[in-house]
Design a protein around this motif. Structure first.
Motif, PDB file in Angstrom:
ATOM      1  N   PHE A  91       0.818  -1.217   0.000  1.00 56.26           N
ATOM      2  CA  PHE A  91       0.000   0.000   0.000  1.00 56.26           C
ATOM      3  C   PHE A  91       0.850   1.264   0.000  1.00 56.26           C
ATOM      4  O   PHE A  91       0.429   2.299  -0.521  1.00 56.26           O
ATOM      5  N   ARG A  98      -0.850 -12.143  -3.446  1.00 54.88           N
ATOM      6  CA  ARG A  98      -2.109 -11.654  -2.859  1.00 54.88           C
ATOM      7  C   ARG A  98      -2.165 -10.135  -2.851  1.00 54.88           C
ATOM      8  O   ARG A  98      -3.159  -9.541  -3.241  1.00 54.88           O
ATOM      9  N   THR A 131      -6.554   6.234   6.091  1.00 54.80           N
ATOM     10  CA  THR A 131      -5.463   5.578   5.330  1.00 54.80           C
ATOM     11  C   THR A 131      -5.348   4.107   5.734  1.00 54.80           C
ATOM     12  O   THR A 131      -5.199   3.234   4.877  1.00 54.80           O
ATOM     13  N   LYS A 132      -5.433   3.862   7.050  1.00 55.89           N
ATOM     14  CA  LYS A 132      -5.318   2.486   7.547  1.00 55.89           C
ATOM     15  C   LYS A 132      -6.478   1.628   7.035  1.00 55.89           C
ATOM     16  O   LYS A 132      -6.276   0.490   6.615  1.00 55.89           O
ATOM     17  N   GLN A 184      -8.207   2.135   4.334  1.00 54.63           N
ATOM     18  CA  GLN A 184      -8.004   1.928   2.899  1.00 54.63           C
ATOM     19  C   GLN A 184      -6.988   0.822   2.656  1.00 54.63           C
ATOM     20  O   GLN A 184      -7.133   0.008   1.741  1.00 54.63           O
ATOM     21  N   GLU A 185      -5.959   0.797   3.506  1.00 57.58           N
ATOM     22  CA  GLU A 185      -4.935  -0.239   3.381  1.00 57.58           C
ATOM     23  C   GLU A 185      -5.541  -1.614   3.679  1.00 57.58           C
ATOM     24  O   GLU A 185      -5.306  -2.577   2.944  1.00 57.58           O
ATOM     25  N   VAL A 186      -6.320  -1.694   4.752  1.00 56.47           N
ATOM     26  CA  VAL A 186      -6.927  -2.964   5.153  1.00 56.47           C
ATOM     27  C   VAL A 186      -7.875  -3.479   4.068  1.00 56.47           C
ATOM     28  O   VAL A 186      -7.952  -4.684   3.825  1.00 56.47           O
ATOM     29  N   SER A 230      -7.620  -2.954   0.883  1.00 58.52           N
ATOM     30  CA  SER A 230      -6.979  -2.906  -0.445  1.00 58.52           C
ATOM     31  C   SER A 230      -7.178  -4.212  -1.215  1.00 58.52           C
ATOM     32  O   SER A 230      -7.170  -4.216  -2.437  1.00 58.52           O
ATOM     33  N   VAL A 231      -7.320  -5.331  -0.503  1.00 60.82           N
ATOM     34  CA  VAL A 231      -7.676  -6.592  -1.159  1.00 60.82           C
ATOM     35  C   VAL A 231      -8.965  -7.117  -0.519  1.00 60.82           C
ATOM     36  O   VAL A 231      -9.131  -6.991   0.682  1.00 60.82           O
ATOM     37  N   PRO A 232      -9.838  -7.722  -1.331  1.00 61.11           N
ATOM     38  CA  PRO A 232     -11.069  -8.268  -0.745  1.00 61.11           C
ATOM     39  C   PRO A 232     -10.749  -9.480   0.126  1.00 61.11           C
ATOM     40  O   PRO A 232      -9.722 -10.138  -0.089  1.00 61.11           O
ATOM     41  N   PRO A 233     -11.610  -9.815   1.093  1.00 55.87           N
ATOM     42  CA  PRO A 233     -11.332 -11.000   1.946  1.00 55.87           C
ATOM     43  C   PRO A 233     -11.291 -12.260   1.099  1.00 55.87           C
ATOM     44  O   PRO A 233     -11.993 -12.388   0.096  1.00 55.87           O
ATOM     45  N   LYS A 241      -0.600 -15.836  10.404  1.00 52.91           N
ATOM     46  CA  LYS A 241      -0.524 -14.392  10.162  1.00 52.91           C
ATOM     47  C   LYS A 241       0.483 -13.721  11.094  1.00 52.91           C
ATOM     48  O   LYS A 241       1.160 -12.768  10.707  1.00 52.91           O
TER      49      LYS A 241
END
Lengths: 204, 77
Positions: free
Chosen positions: A30, A165, B12-13, B15-17, B19-22, B40
């Motif tokens: 990002f 990913r 911003t955070k 948007q970052e989270v 940024s990819v769909p689950p 993780k």
């Protein structure tokens, strides 16, 4: 000052790659403007190649030493170019955006398990040269070494998955399908490096 | 002003989270999420345990061949 800033970022990202790879890779994908931090991992890879050339050739013949070092660097760059081209091909197949900077940044940090394994193997081959015996000590060391190697291999697979990913926004099925395309190419590259006696195990 | 900075950092955070769909694996999604959660944070710990078990069972299967494999890998650099 900028160098210190990038060194700090590199340290933070490297620690994150070990402790919290999912969040770190997401953050790296990002963020922008921090690509120069990857120069440190390539510096470390260069140091490893220097160490490896010294261990294999010694200092007696500087020509052979230089030749070996240059061969390792050239083969590594070829491997890196192959991987990046495969990522580009994957992005085209699945009609995803290809951001070279993002992919390069994420793939660079995935060299950590590769670098650690090669460095450990090189150093231990001097301290405890093979072959391993069937005594208790030999079996114990083999057990520890193989467990360590397999752990690093699994870590590398996780970082490969996270690169696809977050850099290419693939889902699990696309990653599996892409792997069926890319792994044979990488296997071919590995066999080529083996036949040319540059890498017995590919430095990917 | 401080509230605006916190708010913009939060946006911003988020948007970052997002940024990819689950990840979705159909009916296996709950099992995937259960499995992925273990890898993780500090995955090396669980990966080491898995590797240890795998190598142990491989040793029971292959025996001395596994020691030969270790010798071959050691010259692989």
């Amino acid at each position: 000052m900028k160098l210190l800033r990038y060194l700090f970022l590199f340290g933070k990202s490297s620690a994150g790659t070990i402790l919290n790879p999912y969040v770190t890779y997401r953050s790296l994908a990002f963020s922008s403007g921090d690509l120069p931090q990857t120069v440190f991992i390539y510096f470390l890879i260069f140091i490893y190649f220097l160490l490896s050339s010294l261990l294999k050739n010694g200092l007696a013949n500087p020509y052979l030493l230089t030749l070996r070092l240059n061969l390792l660097i050239a083969a590594f760059l070829m491997g890196l170019a192959t991987v990046l081209m495969l990522f580009y091909l994957g992005a085209k197949i699945f009609k995803k955006e290809f951001n070279l900077g993002r992919i390069f940044k994420l793939w660079s940090f995935s060299f950590w398990p590769t670098l650690i394994w090669f460095t450990f193997t090189s150093v231990m081959s001097v301290i405890l040269p093979p072959p391993r015996s069937l005594t208790l000590m030999g079996k114990t060391y083999s057990f520890v070494y193989l467990t360590f190697s397999l752990t690093l291999l699994f870590w590398k697979i996780i970082l490969y998955y996270l690169t696809l990913r977050f850099a290419l926004k693939f889902d699990l099925f696309k990653i599996i399908f892409y792997s069926f395309i890319s792994f044979p190419v990488l296997l071919g590259f590995s066999l080529l490096m083996y036949s040319l006696r540059i890498f017995k195990i590919p430095f990917i | 002003m401080a509230k605006d900075k916190i708010y913009s950092l939060m946006v911003t955070k988020m948007q970052e989270v997002s940024s990819v769909p689950p990840q979705s694996v159909g009916r296996l999604t709950p099992f995937y999420k259960l499995l992925a959660a273990n890898f993780k944070t500090f995955p090396v710990k669980n990966l080491f345990l898995i590797s240890l078990v795998l190598i142990f069972f491989t040793y029971l299967l292959l025996g001395a061949l596994l020691i030969k494999l270790a010798s071959i890998l050691q010259i692989g650099y």
